[in-house]
Design a protein around this motif. Structure first.
Motif, PDB file in Angstrom:
ATOM      1  N   THR A  66       0.842  -1.190   0.000  1.00 24.16           N
ATOM      2  CA  THR A  66       0.000   0.000   0.000  1.00 24.16           C
ATOM      3  C   THR A  66       0.879   1.242   0.000  1.00 24.16           C
ATOM      4  N   SER A  67       0.741   2.086  -1.020  1.00 23.90           N
ATOM      5  CA  SER A  67       1.565   3.283  -1.148  1.00 23.90           C
ATOM      6  C   SER A  67       1.176   4.289  -0.071  1.00 23.90           C
ATOM      7  N   VAL A  68       2.210   4.934   0.540  1.00 28.11           N
ATOM      8  CA  VAL A  68       1.971   5.906   1.608  1.00 28.11           C
ATOM      9  C   VAL A  68       2.422   7.296   1.157  1.00 28.11           C
ATOM     10  N   ASP A  69       3.751   7.495   0.970  1.00 23.10           N
ATOM     11  CA  ASP A  69       4.261   8.800   0.550  1.00 23.10           C
ATOM     12  C   ASP A  69       5.712   8.641   0.115  1.00 23.10           C
ATOM     13  N   GLU A  70       6.355   9.765  -0.240  1.00 26.16           N
ATOM     14  CA  GLU A  70       7.770   9.796  -0.592  1.00 26.16           C
ATOM     15  C   GLU A  70       8.582  10.050   0.678  1.00 26.16           C
ATOM     16  N   ARG A  71       9.598   9.217   0.927  1.00 30.17           N
ATOM     17  CA  ARG A  71      10.425   9.354   2.117  1.00 30.17           C
ATOM     18  C   ARG A  71      11.885   9.164   1.743  1.00 30.17           C
ATOM     19  N   LEU A  72      12.766   9.622   2.643  1.00 30.74           N
ATOM     20  CA  LEU A  72      14.199   9.375   2.458  1.00 30.74           C
ATOM     21  C   LEU A  72      14.452   7.873   2.482  1.00 30.74           C
ATOM     22  N   LEU A  73      15.384   7.455   1.643  1.00 33.30           N
ATOM     23  CA  LEU A  73      15.676   6.031   1.547  1.00 33.30           C
ATOM     24  C   LEU A  73      16.192   5.471   2.866  1.00 33.30           C
ATOM     25  N   ILE A  74      17.005   6.241   3.579  1.00 29.90           N
ATOM     26  CA  ILE A  74      17.547   5.770   4.850  1.00 29.90           C
ATOM     27  C   ILE A  74      16.444   5.624   5.887  1.00 29.90           C
ATOM     28  N   ARG A  75      15.427   6.487   5.814  1.00 26.40           N
ATOM     29  CA  ARG A  75      14.314   6.393   6.762  1.00 26.40           C
ATOM     30  C   ARG A  75      13.477   5.148   6.494  1.00 26.40           C
ATOM     31  N   VAL A  76      13.308   4.827   5.219  1.00 22.60           N
ATOM     32  CA  VAL A  76      12.533   3.630   4.877  1.00 22.60           C
ATOM     33  C   VAL A  76      13.164   2.388   5.483  1.00 22.60           C
ATOM     34  N   TYR A  77      14.513   2.335   5.467  1.00 21.43           N
ATOM     35  CA  TYR A  77      15.201   1.135   5.941  1.00 21.43           C
ATOM     36  C   TYR A  77      15.403   1.122   7.457  1.00 21.43           C
ATOM     37  N   THR A  78      15.308   2.275   8.111  1.00 22.33           N
ATOM     38  CA  THR A  78      15.636   2.321   9.533  1.00 22.33           C
ATOM     39  C   THR A  78      14.457   2.631  10.439  1.00 22.33           C
ATOM     40  N   ASP A  79      13.287   2.962   9.892  1.00 18.83           N
ATOM     41  CA  ASP A  79      12.148   3.338  10.726  1.00 18.83           C
ATOM     42  C   ASP A  79      11.785   2.252  11.734  1.00 18.83           C
ATOM     43  N   LYS A  80      11.680   1.033  11.284  1.00 17.93           N
ATOM     44  CA  LYS A  80      11.293  -0.052  12.182  1.00 17.93           C
ATOM     45  C   LYS A  80      12.352  -0.275  13.264  1.00 17.93           C
ATOM     46  N   MET A  81      13.617  -0.147  12.897  1.00 15.57           N
ATOM     47  CA  MET A  81      14.674  -0.312  13.886  1.00 15.57           C
ATOM     48  C   MET A  81      14.624   0.803  14.929  1.00 15.57           C
ATOM     49  N   VAL A  82      14.337   2.029  14.501  1.00 15.00           N
ATOM     50  CA  VAL A  82      14.232   3.146  15.434  1.00 15.00           C
ATOM     51  C   VAL A  82      13.047   2.947  16.366  1.00 15.00           C
ATOM     52  N   GLN A  83      11.928   2.500  15.826  1.00 17.65           N
ATOM     53  CA  GLN A  83      10.758   2.242  16.666  1.00 17.65           C
ATOM     54  C   GLN A  83      11.052   1.160  17.702  1.00 17.65           C
ATOM     55  N   TRP A  84      11.749   0.120  17.275  1.00 18.49           N
ATOM     56  CA  TRP A  84      12.113  -0.940  18.227  1.00 18.49           C
ATOM     57  C   TRP A  84      13.035  -0.392  19.317  1.00 18.49           C
ATOM     58  N   ALA A  85      13.961   0.484  18.945  1.00 23.30           N
ATOM     59  CA  ALA A  85      14.875   1.069  19.937  1.00 23.30           C
ATOM     60  C   ALA A  85      14.117   1.931  20.931  1.00 23.30           C
ATOM     61  N   TYR A  86      13.138   2.706  20.438  1.00 21.94           N
ATOM     62  CA  TYR A  86      12.324   3.512  21.342  1.00 21.94           C
ATOM     63  C   TYR A  86      11.598   2.639  22.363  1.00 21.94           C
ATOM     64  N   LEU A  87      10.992   1.566  21.878  1.00 22.31           N
ATOM     65  CA  LEU A  87      10.261   0.678  22.792  1.00 22.31           C
ATOM     66  C   LEU A  87      11.201   0.019  23.791  1.00 22.31           C
ATOM     67  N   ALA A  88      12.376  -0.419  23.317  1.00 27.00           N
ATOM     68  CA  ALA A  88      13.330  -1.061  24.215  1.00 27.00           C
ATOM     69  C   ALA A  88      13.817  -0.087  25.273  1.00 27.00           C
ATOM     70  N   ALA A  89      14.079   1.164  24.870  1.00 24.56           N
ATOM     71  CA  ALA A  89      14.525   2.166  25.840  1.00 24.56           C
ATOM     72  C   ALA A  89      13.413   2.492  26.843  1.00 24.56           C
ATOM     73  N   TRP A  90      12.196   2.595  26.338  1.00 30.08           N
ATOM     74  CA  TRP A  90      11.065   2.880  27.227  1.00 30.08           C
ATOM     75  C   TRP A  90      10.854   1.753  28.228  1.00 30.08           C
ATOM     76  N   ARG A  91      11.079   0.534  27.792  1.00 24.28           N
ATOM     77  CA  ARG A  91      10.886  -0.620  28.674  1.00 24.28           C
ATOM     78  C   ARG A  91      11.842  -0.581  29.858  1.00 24.28           C
ATOM     79  N   TRP A  92      13.079  -0.117  29.637  1.00 25.21           N
ATOM     80  CA  TRP A  92      14.072  -0.141  30.714  1.00 25.21           C
ATOM     81  C   TRP A  92      14.242   1.200  31.414  1.00 25.21           C
TER      82      TRP A  92
END
Length: 581
Positions: free
Chosen positions: A553-579
């Motif tokens: 499903t098409s969303v929008d135009e984004r930086l290529l680095i953001r496309v590849y790292t968004d999920k990793m950043v979200q996981w890092a946020y959750l991991a940091a919040w957990r501890w």
């Protein structure tokens, strides 16, 4: 060796000249060290000796005549190692050559004894050197930290070698700083002797060589200005500085001083050199480990920067260049971001064909996967019991009709009314039986595709009223059910478009549009999903309900680095919040 050669030549009659060549065992080079009767080179003797060395056996050459001039040479071998050769030039009868060769070989025994004694002395020196080196190494290793290890080293060396003081220093920046001095509880950088010792260490480190003052006669030239000043200023008998090496790098220096009237001999220099070679890497390792963490990080960063900007390390430079290019590219390059999810094709509507009453399966005309027309028989239920029941009811009605006619003829109105009601009851039962007989044929409700249902293995089996037998979906009306992960549901909105590729038709893209988002999540394979419904923009003749595939499903135009790292950043946020506290 010249005395031995002179005695040998006098004992053999007719000897004109002689020569002895010695060198490193088996490797050489071999050079003449003794001549008789005078120190003069003789090409014939040299050639004969070199021939004996190459063949490792005695040789003889000569010229013709009544009394020939002979050249004989015998190798000097000790413990199967070639140390040199002895060559003689003499006038002798041919028959006496063997006797002369035996005398030379017997006389070589004295040389062998001499060499063995020299080897024994050298071995003892090497053993003493190794013992001292490993004792110092043990003292350094047993120490808990750098300061304790350095103190133990200089104290032991001062006691064993009669030195006062012994100092050890390490290179910091471009200068060598004194770290520890023997027989001193503490010292400061402004003390004159510490400054002069540091200068002597710098002198040895800069030359990358052992520096001794006063120097020995056979030593190579060294710059001795700082060492000379140290001796003259502090009234020392001698100063010896040995660089400490770790790997291929000079990391410090060891300086030993002896009181006036006592100097360093070559044996002591070799001992100290062996000690420095053994303890240098260990001391450097302890010093580096005892530093502050910030200092270690700063040095590591500096080393990496020097390797990156300095000579060599081509692979590191190439990798850094590639990393910079990739970083620059990913910082400006954009791409279309889309949410990837699993999808399944369903009919817009689905009609379920159920068993109308309790009965038995008589036959089947269609099953899952087949295309059917409206009114086409899907399956037939057994109607034998219904047919017999209808026959019974028909017979009963005829009887009641006869009774009704007789009651009318006899003017028995009450009896006629009772029979009339029984006839109506039989008609109602017959109508019900006729309806049930019609329902024994299970018909397709519309043109479509049989999604579910196969009674081929259930002929004669009993079915219950309301049991699902077939599911039929229309052929030209489909919807797509997307299973969107909960982490991506925020990017999916009604009206967004996408592309679907089903496993059966991977080369045929199908476009769709989001129509509905279900607010309830479902769990599947350890993940939470939201079901999203979408309508296909165009249909394929080969598309069938139940086909599964991957939807984007098409969303929008984004930086290529953001496309590849968004999920990793979200996981890092959750991991940091957990501890986080």
């Amino acid at each position: 060796m010249e005395t031995w050669l002179a005695i040998l030549c006098r004992q053999i009659s007719g000897v004109a000249s002689g020569m002895v060549m010695l060198g490193e065992p088996d490797t050489g080079p071999y050079t003449p060290i003794a001549f008789w009767p005078e120190r003069a080179a003789d090409e014939g003797l040299t050639a004969a000796a070199e021939r004996a060395l190459s063949q490792r056996q005695g040789i003889s050459t000569g010229t013709t005549g009544s009394r020939m001039v002979q050249l004989i040479a015998s190798p000097l071998i000790v413990n199967e190692r070639l140390y040199g050769a002895c060559a003689l030039s003499l006038s002798v009868e041919p028959a006496a050559i063997n006797a002369v060769m035996r005398k030379v070989q017997w006389a070589s025994g004295w040389v062998e004894v001499l060499l063995r004694r020299q080897l024994q002395v050298e071995n003892e020196e090497i053993s003493e050197r190794n013992r001292l080196a490993f004792d110092m190494l043990a003292a350094v290793i047993e120490a808990k930290g750098f300061a304790e290890a350095a103190t133990a080293l200089v104290t032991e060396l001062a006691m064993r070698l009669a030195c006062d003081p012994v100092s050890v220093g390490f290179v910091r920046g471009r200068r060598c700083r004194v770290a520890t001095v023997s027989h001193a509880a503490g010292f400061g950088n402004k003390v004159n002797i510490i400054r002069d010792i540091g200068a002597a260490m710098d002198e040895a480190v800069d030359q990358r060589a052992i520096v001794l003052y006063p120097p020995q006669e056979h030593w190579e030239y060294r710059v001795l200005r700082a060492h000379e000043e140290l001796v003259e200023t502090h009234k020392c008998g001698g100063v010896l500085t040995i660089p400490l090496q770790s790997g291929h790098q000079i990391v410090g220096a060891l300086t030993l001083q002896r009181p006036r009237g006592s100097a360093f001999d070559e044996t002591t220099v070799d001992l100290c050199d062996a000690v420095a070679a053994v303890v240098g890497p260990v001391l450097e390792e302890k010093r580096r480990n005892d530093r502050n963490v910030l200092v270690k990080l700063w040095e590591a960063a500096g080393n990496q920067l020097r390797r990156l900007l300095g000579p060599g390390y081509f692979g590191r430079k190439l990798a850094t260049l590639i990393a910079v290019i990739l970083a620059a590219y990913f910082s400006v390059a954009t791409t279309e971001y889309s949410v990837t999810s699993s999808a399944v094709v369903r009919g817009t509507i689905q009609r379920t064909v159920v068993a109308p009453f309790n009965g038995y399966v008589s036959s089947q005309s269609a099953r899952a996967g087949e295309v059917v027309k409206q009114g086409q028989i899907l399956a037939q239920l057994d109607d034998q019991d219904l047919t017999l029941e209808r026959l019974r009811l028909t017979t009963t009605r005829q009887q009641k009709t006869t009774e009704y006619d007789r009651a009318l003829m006899q003017h028995e109105r009450a009896e006629a009314l009772i029979v009339k009601s029984q006839i109506d009851q039989a008609d109602a039962q017959l109508a019900l039986i006729d309806e049930q007989l019609k329902r024994t044929r299970l018909l397709a409700p519309f043109d479509g595709y049989v999604v579910n249902g196969d009674l081929s293995q259930s002929i004669g089996a009993a079915v219950e009223r309301g049991q699902e037998l077939f599911t039929v979906a229309p052929l030209k009306s489909y919807r797509v059910i997307l299973e969107v992960d909960e982490s991506d549901i925020d990017d999916v909105e009604i009206g967004r478009q996408g592309v679907l590729r089903v496993s059966a038709l991977p080369q045929e893209p199908l476009t769709y549009r989001i129509e509905q988002i279900t607010a309830i999540s479902t769990q599947k394979e350890g993940h939470n999903f939201f079901k999203v419904e979408a309508a296909l923009d165009h249909l394929s003749d080969r598309l069938r309900p139940g086909m599964e595939g991957i939807a984007k499903t098409s969303v929008d135009e984004r930086l290529l680095i953001r496309v590849y790292t968004d999920k990793m950043v979200q996981w890092a946020y959750l991991a940091a919040w957990r501890w986080m506290p």
